[in-house]
Motif scaffolding. Structure first.
Motif, PDB file in Angstrom:
ATOM      1  N   MET A   1       0.820  -1.187   0.194  1.00  0.00           N
ATOM      2  CA  MET A   1       0.017   0.106   0.042  1.00  0.00           C
ATOM      3  C   MET A   1       0.906   1.282   0.121  1.00  0.00           C
ATOM      4  O   MET A   1       0.521   2.073  -0.741  1.00  0.00           O
ATOM      5  CB  MET A   1      -0.888   0.055   1.434  1.00  0.00           C
ATOM      6  N   ILE A   2       1.959   1.224   1.052  1.00  0.00           N
ATOM      7  CA  ILE A   2       2.660   2.550   0.997  1.00  0.00           C
ATOM      8  C   ILE A   2       3.602   2.652  -0.492  1.00  0.00           C
ATOM      9  O   ILE A   2       3.568   3.737  -0.899  1.00  0.00           O
ATOM     10  CB  ILE A   2       3.830   2.385   2.314  1.00  0.00           C
ATOM     11  N   ALA A   3       4.041   1.525  -0.889  1.00  0.00           N
ATOM     12  CA  ALA A   3       4.740   1.673  -2.221  1.00  0.00           C
ATOM     13  C   ALA A   3       3.968   2.053  -3.104  1.00  0.00           C
ATOM     14  O   ALA A   3       4.261   2.821  -4.238  1.00  0.00           O
ATOM     15  CB  ALA A   3       5.191   0.319  -2.536  1.00  0.00           C
ATOM     16  N   GLY A   4       2.641   1.734  -3.364  1.00  0.00           N
ATOM     17  CA  GLY A   4       1.762   2.221  -4.341  1.00  0.00           C
ATOM     18  C   GLY A   4       1.503   3.706  -4.033  1.00  0.00           C
ATOM     19  O   GLY A   4       1.472   4.457  -5.298  1.00  0.00           O
ATOM     20  N   PHE A   5       1.103   4.308  -2.930  1.00  0.00           N
ATOM     21  CA  PHE A   5       1.172   5.656  -2.686  1.00  0.00           C
ATOM     22  C   PHE A   5       2.557   6.236  -3.116  1.00  0.00           C
ATOM     23  O   PHE A   5       2.574   7.270  -3.498  1.00  0.00           O
ATOM     24  CB  PHE A   5       0.922   5.923  -1.108  1.00  0.00           C
ATOM     25  N   ALA A   6       3.480   5.823  -2.869  1.00  0.00           N
ATOM     26  CA  ALA A   6       5.010   6.469  -3.232  1.00  0.00           C
ATOM     27  C   ALA A   6       5.066   6.504  -4.460  1.00  0.00           C
ATOM     28  O   ALA A   6       5.395   7.796  -5.071  1.00  0.00           O
ATOM     29  CB  ALA A   6       6.122   5.688  -2.511  1.00  0.00           C
ATOM     30  N   LEU A   7       4.598   5.507  -5.316  1.00  0.00           N
ATOM     31  CA  LEU A   7       4.714   5.658  -6.514  1.00  0.00           C
ATOM     32  C   LEU A   7       3.879   6.718  -7.453  1.00  0.00           C
ATOM     33  O   LEU A   7       4.287   7.245  -8.173  1.00  0.00           O
ATOM     34  CB  LEU A   7       4.643   4.058  -7.297  1.00  0.00           C
ATOM     35  N   LEU A   8       2.699   6.657  -6.881  1.00  0.00           N
ATOM     36  CA  LEU A   8       1.641   7.730  -7.370  1.00  0.00           C
ATOM     37  C   LEU A   8       2.214   8.985  -7.088  1.00  0.00           C
ATOM     38  O   LEU A   8       1.909   9.753  -8.033  1.00  0.00           O
ATOM     39  CB  LEU A   8       0.360   7.206  -6.309  1.00  0.00           C
ATOM     40  N   LEU A  13       4.010  14.010  -9.167  1.00  0.00           N
ATOM     41  CA  LEU A  13       5.179  15.175  -9.199  1.00  0.00           C
ATOM     42  C   LEU A  13       5.526  15.318 -10.813  1.00  0.00           C
ATOM     43  O   LEU A  13       6.125  16.285 -11.203  1.00  0.00           O
ATOM     44  CB  LEU A  13       6.199  15.088  -8.101  1.00  0.00           C
ATOM     45  N   ALA A  14       5.831  14.170 -11.044  1.00  0.00           N
ATOM     46  CA  ALA A  14       6.504  14.091 -12.584  1.00  0.00           C
ATOM     47  C   ALA A  14       5.722  14.381 -13.696  1.00  0.00           C
ATOM     48  O   ALA A  14       6.267  15.147 -14.646  1.00  0.00           O
ATOM     49  CB  ALA A  14       7.057  12.530 -12.884  1.00  0.00           C
ATOM     50  N   ALA A  15       4.297  14.289 -13.497  1.00  0.00           N
ATOM     51  CA  ALA A  15       3.359  14.609 -14.583  1.00  0.00           C
ATOM     52  C   ALA A  15       2.987  16.248 -14.215  1.00  0.00           C
ATOM     53  O   ALA A  15       2.555  16.837 -15.332  1.00  0.00           O
ATOM     54  CB  ALA A  15       2.322  13.775 -14.420  1.00  0.00           C
ATOM     55  N   ALA A 102      -5.147  12.338   0.364  1.00  0.00           N
ATOM     56  CA  ALA A 102      -5.586  13.764   0.187  1.00  0.00           C
ATOM     57  C   ALA A 102      -4.108  14.403  -0.226  1.00  0.00           C
ATOM     58  O   ALA A 102      -4.273  15.337  -1.106  1.00  0.00           O
ATOM     59  CB  ALA A 102      -5.519  14.180   1.655  1.00  0.00           C
ATOM     60  N   GLY A 103      -3.136  13.958  -0.182  1.00  0.00           N
ATOM     61  CA  GLY A 103      -1.740  14.257  -0.979  1.00  0.00           C
ATOM     62  C   GLY A 103      -1.920  14.308  -2.260  1.00  0.00           C
ATOM     63  O   GLY A 103      -1.439  14.866  -3.147  1.00  0.00           O
ATOM     64  N   ILE A 104      -2.700  13.140  -2.936  1.00  0.00           N
ATOM     65  CA  ILE A 104      -2.601  12.714  -4.264  1.00  0.00           C
ATOM     66  C   ILE A 104      -3.601  13.822  -4.882  1.00  0.00           C
ATOM     67  O   ILE A 104      -3.323  14.419  -6.162  1.00  0.00           O
ATOM     68  CB  ILE A 104      -3.200  11.388  -4.548  1.00  0.00           C
ATOM     69  N   VAL A 105      -4.710  14.145  -4.098  1.00  0.00           N
ATOM     70  CA  VAL A 105      -5.840  15.260  -4.559  1.00  0.00           C
ATOM     71  C   VAL A 105      -4.947  16.344  -4.627  1.00  0.00           C
ATOM     72  O   VAL A 105      -5.150  17.152  -5.565  1.00  0.00           O
ATOM     73  CB  VAL A 105      -6.961  15.397  -3.635  1.00  0.00           C
TER      74      VAL A 105
END
Length: 173
Positions: A1-8, A13-15, A102-105
């Protein structure tokens, strides 16, 4: 789960400051991340929605973006990092999963705050992807329906407004 959020978060940030070329990959990583934090029918529907909506958006945006914009994306990346640090420090009672969702949003909203109209539109699409991931985190059907409605509004606006923007007419001339 944490790896998924980190990659996301890294993909988000790259996009920032770019056109929609990375939307299909972003949708797949959003679907993976959402499916790791919830299960059942909600995970299946969010995964299908994220992957299909982002691929359709990419197909639609390809004709508006013949090349990657050359604008610097320092401001949205710095804004995202500052907001994520503020959220991490002040939102300690939220829980790790909710704070990361929330960070993703927030990353998508920072992308929508800077750049040309196409880049801002892609940032809004990324923010709505983050809302769908948040629906998985919170196990909320209402938030899922709201995020899909937001996607629908963005799709309608994109179909109507993107072809009529001035930067598109300038590129054609």
């Amino acid at each position: 789960m944490i790896a998924g959020f980190a990659l996301l978060l890294l993909l988000a940030l790259a996009a920032l400051g770019r056109d929609g070329r990375g939307l299909p990959l972003y949708g797949v990583v959003c679907a993976f991340t959402g499916a790791t934090v919830c299960g059942g029918l909600l995970a299946l529907l969010t995964s299908v929605a994220l992957i299909s909506l982002n691929i359709v958006a990419w197909i639609g945006l390809r004709r508006f973006a013949p090349h990657t914009p050359e604008r610097s994306s320092v401001l949205p990346v710095m804004g995202t990092i500052v907001l994520l640090l503020t959220l991490a420090l002040s939102g300690a009672s939220l829980g790790l999963t909710t704070a990361l969702g929330a960070g993703i949003v927030l990353a998508g909203l920072c992308g929508a705050a800077f750049g040309p109209p196409l880049v801002q539109f892609v940032g809004l699409l990324m923010a709505s992807d983050g809302l769908i991931v948040m629906a998985c985190v919170m196990q909320s059907w209402a938030l899922f329906a709201t995020a899909l409605a937001f996607w629908g509004v963005l799709a309608a606006l994109g179909c109507v407004l993107l072809p009529r923007l001035a930067w598109r007419r300038v590129l054609e001339e």
